[in-house]
Enzyme design. Structure first.
Site, PDB file in Angstrom:
ATOM      1  N   ASP A  94      10.387  13.536  -2.139  1.00  0.00           N
ATOM      2  CA  ASP A  94      11.236  13.650  -3.322  1.00  0.00           C
ATOM      3  C   ASP A  94      11.787  15.075  -3.380  1.00  0.00           C
ATOM      4  OD1 ASP A  94       9.109  15.189  -4.066  1.00  0.00           O
ATOM      5  OD2 ASP A  94       8.572  14.000  -5.823  1.00  0.00           O
ATOM      6  N   ASP A 268       8.229   3.092  -4.742  1.00  0.00           N
ATOM      7  CA  ASP A 268       7.042   3.926  -4.568  1.00  0.00           C
ATOM      8  C   ASP A 268       6.379   4.077  -5.916  1.00  0.00           C
ATOM      9  OD1 ASP A 268       9.014   6.023  -5.715  1.00  0.00           O
ATOM     10  OD2 ASP A 268       7.075   7.017  -5.765  1.00  0.00           O
ATOM     11  N   CYS A 306      -7.810 -12.275  -0.662  1.00  0.00           N
ATOM     12  CA  CYS A 306      -7.319 -11.095   0.056  1.00  0.00           C
ATOM     13  C   CYS A 306      -7.976 -11.015   1.432  1.00  0.00           C
ATOM     14  CB  CYS A 306      -7.644  -9.840  -0.749  1.00  0.00           C
ATOM     15  SG  CYS A 306      -7.125  -8.307   0.064  1.00  0.00           S
ATOM     16  N   CYS A 308      -8.021  -8.199   3.296  1.00  0.00           N
ATOM     17  CA  CYS A 308      -8.256  -6.801   3.699  1.00  0.00           C
ATOM     18  C   CYS A 308      -9.710  -6.581   4.103  1.00  0.00           C
ATOM     19  CB  CYS A 308      -7.809  -5.837   2.598  1.00  0.00           C
ATOM     20  SG  CYS A 308      -9.037  -5.429   1.349  1.00  0.00           S
ATOM     21  N   CYS A 311     -12.283  -6.588   1.257  1.00  0.00           N
ATOM     22  CA  CYS A 311     -12.640  -7.900   0.710  1.00  0.00           C
ATOM     23  C   CYS A 311     -13.428  -8.737   1.718  1.00  0.00           C
ATOM     24  CB  CYS A 311     -11.382  -8.632   0.242  1.00  0.00           C
ATOM     25  SG  CYS A 311     -10.665  -7.834  -1.210  1.00  0.00           S
ATOM     26  N   HIS A 337      -8.044  -1.416  -1.010  1.00  0.00           N
ATOM     27  CA  HIS A 337      -7.682  -2.779  -1.432  1.00  0.00           C
ATOM     28  C   HIS A 337      -6.356  -2.786  -2.201  1.00  0.00           C
ATOM     29  CE1 HIS A 337      -7.615  -6.732  -3.206  1.00  0.00           C
ATOM     30  NE2 HIS A 337      -7.339  -6.109  -4.336  1.00  0.00           N
TER      31      HIS A 337
END
Ligand SMILES: [Zn+2]
Length: 379
Positions: A94, A268, A306, A308, A311, A337
Site C-alpha cells: 500500500d 485484502d 475444511c 486444511c 482441521c 485455518h
C-alpha cells in the site's frame, strides 16, 4: 506495456463476476483473489512455506510500517522485499496513506503532503506522493499503490470533493515520481465516499492517467454493507474492464462473494489473522469462538468441511486449550485455518464462475454460514 497486466478468462453468465489472471514480474495469480496481509514483511505467525501450502498466490505488505521499521534502505540493501522475507511470488504494497490517516495523531494535510508523528517514537514525519513512491520503489513490490487522502467516514460532499481532487493531483505526482515503471505496476485509488458523482469524477480522473490497475478505497470504514455494494455498483462502470480492480481492506466472507459479483478481482484484509489471534474462526457453518467453554471436550476439527492441515490434525478441545494457555501454537493454528478458509473460498468462487453458478453458490454459502439469519455477524 505495463509491468502488471490483466488477462480476462471468462465472465460468469449467472452473476457477471470475472475470472482472470493478473501477470506480474514475480508470476501470475488467479482472480478473484484474496491477499493475506503481511504488515511488517510477515503474515503474522505464518512462514512463506505455510502460505504456499495453503496456495496464497500474492501477499500484501505495508509501506508505512516498513518505512519506520526496519527502514526501506535496509530492505533495498537486502535485495528488495521478496528476498528480505523469502517470498518469491507477487507482492503488493500500500502507499502508507491509510496508516498515516488512521494510526498517527497530530496530522495536518497540505497540498504538498501529510505531516504527522510516528506512532512508535513520536518523531515528526512528512509523507508525500514522491516519498511514498521512493519507499515503494526501494521495497520493490510487483504492485504499488498511489498515495491518496483517506477522508473520514462519513464526509460531507464539499470536503470529499476537495479531497478527491487532491487525490487526483497526488496520483499524477505519483506517476511522475515512479522510477521503476518497467518492473513495478502502480495502481490508482478511486475515492469519493458514498457520493456517486465524486466516485465517477475520481474514476474518470484516474483512468485518464492510464494506470495498470485501479483500487476502490474508502470502503469498509464503518458503512453498512448495502452502502458498500451500492458504491461498487455505481463506480465499477467507470473502471476499465481490461485492468485489475482491487477492493481495499475488505475480507469478510460475504463481502468477498458480493464484491466478486460486482466485478472486483482482488481483496485484502487483516481480519482473518486478527480474529484468529483471539481464537475466533471462520467456518463453513459460521463463526466459531473456540475459547468458549462448550468446546472443552469437543474433539471434532474446527470445521468439519475444511481440508486444511489444522482441521485434519487437531481438535477444537486442543486448540481451545492452547488459546486459553496463551500458547503460540494456538495462534498459529487459528491463523492458518482462517487464511486457508478465505483462500479456499476464493477458489470455490472461481470454480463457480467457471461453471456460471456464482449466485447459486452465494445462496448456499450464505445459508450455511448464517448470513441470512437476523443475528448474523459480519464475518
Ligand atoms: Zn481448517
Amino acid at each position: 506495456m505495463h509491468a502488471v497486466t490483466y488477462e480476462h478468462i471468462k465472465t460468469c453468465r449467472q452473476s457477471g463476476a470475472r475470472l482472470g489472471h493478473v501477470h506480474t514480474p514475480h508470476g501470475t495469480f488467479e482472480t478473484p483473489m484474496f491477499m493475506p496481509v503481511g504488515t511488517l514483511a510477515t503474515v503474522k505467525t505464518m512462514s512463506p512455506d505455510e502460505l504456499k501450502e495453503m496456495n496464497a498466490q500474492i501477499i500484501l505488505s505495508n509501506t508505512y510500517h516498513l518505512w519506520l521499521r526496519p527502514g526501506e534502505d535496509i530492505i533495498e540493501e537486502a535485495g528488495g522485499l521478496h528476498k528480505f522475507m523469502n517470498w518469491d511470488r507477487p507482492i503488493l504494497t500500500d502507499s502508507g496513506g491509510f496508516q498515516v490517516f488512521s494510526l498517527s495523531d497530530l496530522r495536518s494535510i497540505t497540498e504538498e503532503g501529510v505531516h504527522f508523528r510516528n506512532h512508535l517514537s513520536g518523531e515528526k514525519l512528512f509523507l508525500t506522493p514522491e516519498k511514498s513512491m521512493q519507499i515503494q520503489n526501494a521495497l520493490g513490490p510487483d504492485i504499488m499503490m498511489a498515495f491518496d487522502e483517506c477522508p473520514p467516514y462519513p464526509a460531507e460532499h464539499s470536503y470529499m470533493k476537495a479531497s478527491v481532487e487532491r487525490t487526483s493531483r497526488w496520483a499524477e505526482r505519483c506517476l511522475e515520481a515512479h522510477s521503476r515503471k518497467g518492473d513495478q505496476g502502480l495502481f490508482g485509488i478511486v475515492q469519493g465516499g458514498e457520493h456517486p458523482d465524486l466516485r465517477r469524477q475520481s474514476a474518470e480522473d484516474l483512468v485518464s492517467l492510464d494506470f495498470p490497475g485501479y483500487a476502490i478505497g474508502g470502503l469498509s470504514v464503518g458503512e453498512p454493507k448495502d452502502v458498500m455494494n451500492q458504491v461498487l455498483e455505481e463506480t465499477m462502470p467507470f473502471i476499465p474492464e481490461d485492468k485489475p480492480r482491487y477492493l481495499m481492506g475488505v475480507g469478510s466472507a460475504d463481502s468477498l462473494i458480493d464484491g466478486s459479483i460486482r466485478g472486483i478481482d482482488m481483496f485484502d484484509c487483516v481480519l482473518p489473522t486478527r480474529i484468529a489471534r483471539n481464537g475466533t474462526l471462520m467456518t463453513s457453518t459460521g463463526r466459531l469462538v473456540v475459547r468458549n467453554a462448550k468446546f472443552a471436550r469437543d474433539f471434532r476439527p474446527l470445521d468439519e468441511n475444511c481440508s486444511c492441515s489444522v482441521c485434519r490434525n487437531y481438535s477444537r478441545a486442543y486448540i481451545r486449550h492452547l488459546i486459553k494457555s496463551n500458547e503460540m501454537l494456538g495462534l498459529r493454528l487459528c491463523s492458518y485455518h482462517n487464511l486457508h478458509f478465505l483462500l479456499q473460498l476464493m477458489e470455490d468462487v472461481r470454480q463457480a464462475i467457471r461453471e456460471d453458478r456464482l449466485l447459486d453458490f452465494r445462496e448456499a454459502f450464505f445459508e450455511s454460514y448464517g448470513f441470512n439469519r437476523p443475528d448474523a455477524k459480519n464475518f
